[in-house]
Design a protein around this motif. Structure first.
Motif, mmCIF file in Angstrom:
data_model
loop_
_atom_site.group_PDB
_atom_site.id
_atom_site.type_symbol
_atom_site.label_atom_id
_atom_site.label_comp_id
_atom_site.label_asym_id
_atom_site.label_seq_id
_atom_site.Cartn_x
_atom_site.Cartn_y
_atom_site.Cartn_z
ATOM 1 N N ASN A 35 10.285 -1.023 3.964
ATOM 2 C CA ASN A 35 10.284 0.272 3.299
ATOM 3 C C ASN A 35 10.390 0.077 1.794
ATOM 4 O O ASN A 35 11.283 -0.634 1.320
ATOM 5 C CB ASN A 35 11.454 1.115 3.829
ATOM 6 N N ASN A 76 -1.138 -2.180 9.954
ATOM 7 C CA ASN A 76 -0.080 -1.904 8.975
ATOM 8 C C ASN A 76 0.917 -0.860 9.462
ATOM 9 O O ASN A 76 1.981 -0.683 8.862
ATOM 10 C CB ASN A 76 -0.670 -1.497 7.625
ATOM 11 N N ARG A 77 0.621 -0.150 10.559
ATOM 12 C CA ARG A 77 1.556 0.843 11.085
ATOM 13 C C ARG A 77 2.540 0.233 12.078
ATOM 14 O O ARG A 77 3.708 0.638 12.121
ATOM 15 C CB ARG A 77 0.792 1.968 11.797
ATOM 16 N N ASP A 134 0.862 -1.171 0.000
ATOM 17 C CA ASP A 134 0.000 0.000 0.000
ATOM 18 C C ASP A 134 0.901 1.224 0.000
ATOM 19 O O ASP A 134 2.081 1.125 -0.361
ATOM 20 C CB ASP A 134 -0.978 -0.029 1.183
ATOM 21 N N ASN A 135 0.375 2.377 0.411
ATOM 22 C CA ASN A 135 1.205 3.588 0.379
ATOM 23 C C ASN A 135 2.203 3.651 1.520
ATOM 24 O O ASN A 135 3.030 4.572 1.581
ATOM 25 C CB ASN A 135 0.324 4.837 0.389
ATOM 26 N N ARG A 136 2.179 2.680 2.417
ATOM 27 C CA ARG A 136 3.112 2.676 3.540
ATOM 28 C C ARG A 136 4.289 1.738 3.339
ATOM 29 O O ARG A 136 5.423 2.070 3.701
ATOM 30 C CB ARG A 136 2.385 2.280 4.837
ATOM 31 N N ALA A 137 4.063 0.532 2.780
ATOM 32 C CA ALA A 137 5.110 -0.495 2.802
ATOM 33 C C ALA A 137 4.790 -1.638 1.854
ATOM 34 O O ALA A 137 3.687 -1.723 1.287
ATOM 35 C CB ALA A 137 5.268 -1.044 4.218
ATOM 36 N N GLY A 174 -5.533 -0.177 6.023
ATOM 37 C CA GLY A 174 -4.708 -0.164 7.227
ATOM 38 C C GLY A 174 -4.559 -1.493 7.924
ATOM 39 O O GLY A 174 -3.968 -1.573 9.004
#
Length: 505
Positions: free
Chosen positions: A407, A450-451, A390-393, A434
């Motif tokens: 990352n 997801n964080r 996704d937009n995080r990882a 998320g």
């Protein structure tokens, strides 16, 4: 991949994967609720990885706070619906229906609300065919790979009724050098009116040269057939390079990317084996269907052992599918790749190798972007579960039940969580709103923040008298705010099921 040894044995003794007395085909059941173009595309999951990039990401109303309230809505038992075989791949959802396939040829269209089969058709899968993997849905047509009398076919079905529109025998043009124990182990990819289909041989046949095919989606005719290892290299002893993974496509540049398997010759490793290859998918190009670039992954062999007398004289006769005498490590690219943009807008292909190393490659140059080695113990029974992003990882699950968030620009670990699922991890990961999901070998459904990687949910999958007792390669999708998860073995009785989970409003 998990049943390769059994497949080899079945080929040798000539046994079938079908139960005695089953018909060669079964008519589609009458449709009670035809699968029509009714659903919003943004809520669908029409192929193995949801899209051509294999993002395995979806929007959903299931959030980090509500995921703990997931409840089983229903379970579709293959045997109770007169199906044959086990569900071993991601169910897909499109046009208001869920489509699921079994390892031995049952294809279901399912009502997403009730879990009842709308239609069921049976396409027998015998001999050297490693399961029936996820189909793909495009404009009212369902495409899948099946097998008849030990021969892999590609079929196109009317998604509303299950009626067969066309079928193509993809073995018809194979030479003897390509045929050795060839079978299929990945999901179809449909792009720009074409169907991409890849084959695998086995490491126990040291002169096998697997091919990939590009068919017309309209009528199934073969547009292009290419062997991974060029024919002029066969006489030099190069062999192998089958394709286990489901490919990704960059629709902008018209290139396809996919990882390849081990060299089958125990003493020669060609540049296109244990590699990520790039295939030209532009029908107007002079190089259409050809390999136009590659990235070499971790080597399969120990060079010092490759040159020893025991490898020279014993390597080719090993009764197993790779040779310890030659230092082979069995590090195929078995997981499906993902295609994403980095922070600078460059297109990146990332793929997990069975060495449990993640490779990230610039799609245009096929040069390394980053490499993250040895997330777990690799080699035989190594890591082969597809990633999600996704937009995080980028999210990847590895052997013995460890989920990583990496990352996307560096491969550095953002978090890792041990959920302690014993054995190799061949399950693809899914992410939505998320929450990161996977299923375990133990038959449990897992959800992670997801964080932070915190486990938000883990439960044994069970519904309608079915309990998932174990699954080794299945995946899950998210369609219209419902999770659909496959299970190889349910209720301890050799049957299999697809489970639906949702948060009730």
């Amino acid at each position: 991949m998990k049943r390769l040894a059994g497949l080899i044995a079945a080929v040798i003794v000539g046994t079938s994967f079908l139960s005695p007395g089953l018909p060669a085909s079964a008519p589609a059941e009458a449709a009670t609720k035809p699968c029509a173009e009714r659903q919003q595309p943004s809520t669908e999951w029409p192929s193995f990885g949801r899209n051509l990039r294999n993002s395995r990401a979806q929007t959903s109303n299931i959030t980090r706070t509500s995921v703990s309230n997931l409840k089983a809505a229903w379970a579709l038992s293959s045997s109770e619906q007169n199906g044959v075989g086990s569900f071993e791949s991601t169910p897909i959802g499109a046009a208001g229906c869920i489509f699921a396939t079994t390892s031995t040829g049952s294809i279901f269209a399912v009502d997403p609300e009730t879990g009842k089969a709308i239609w069921h058709t049976f396409e027998p899968s015998e001999g050297p065919l490693n399961g029936l993997f996820a189909p793909a849905y495009v404009k009212g047509v369902l495409y899948a790979i099946v097998g008849r009398s030990g021969v892999p076919y590609v079929v196109a079905l009317d998604a509303s009724t299950g009626e067969e529109l066309w079928k193509t025998n993809i073995y018809q043009d194979l030479s003897d050098a390509e045929l050795h124990a060839a079978f299929q182990a990945s999901s179809v990819v449909v792009y720009d009116g074409m169907v991409f289909v890849a084959l695998v041989g086995t490491d126990s046949f040291s002169f096998s040269h697997p091919s990939f095919f590009i068919l017309s989606a309209k009528d199934g005719s073969v547009l292009k057939k290419t062997t991974v290892i060029p024919q002029e290299k066969w006489l030099e002893g190069y062999a192998g390079g089958g394709i286990w993974a489901t490919a990704v496509v960059d629709a902008h540049t018209r290139h396809l990317y996919v990882g390849t398997a081990n060299p089958y010759n125990k003493r020669k490793e060609y540049k296109f084996t244990n590699a990520i290859i790039k295939v030209d998918m532009n029908r107007k190009s002079k190089r259409f269907g050809e390999i136009v670039g590659h990235y070499k992954g971790d080597l399969d062999y120990d060079p010092e052992l490759y040159d020893t007398p025991q490898c020279e004289y014993l390597g080719e006769t090993q009764p197993i599918w790779y040779s310890g005498f030659c230092g082979q490590k069995d590090v195929d690219f078995g997981a499906s790749p993902s295609l994403y943009k980095n922070s600078r807008g460059r297109t990146i292909v990332t793929e997990l190798q069975k060495s449990c190393t993640v490779h990230a490659v610039y799609a245009d140059t096929m040069k390394r972007f980053w490499k993250r080695p040895t997330l777990a113990v690799g080699g035989q029974s190594g890591c082969a579960g597809g990633s999600a992003y996704d937009n995080r990882a980028v999210y990847i699950s590895v052997n013995e039940g460890v989920m990583f968030a990496l990352n996307k620009d560096t491969g550095a670990t953002l978090w890792k969580t041990a959920y302690k699922d014993a054995g190799p991890s061949y399950h693809p990961v899914t992410v939505g709103n998320g929450v990161v999901y996977t299923v375990g070998n133990n038959g449990q459904l897992y959800a992670f923040d997801n964080r932070t990687g915190k486990i938000l949910y883990h439960r044994q999958m069970k519904a309608d008298g079915q309990t998932c007792t174990g699954t080794q390669s299945a995946g899950l999708s998210i369609v219209s705010n419902t999770i659909y998860a496959s299970c190889d073995t349910a209720d301890g009785s050799g049957t299999s099921a697809v489970f639906a989970y949702r948060v009730e409003s």
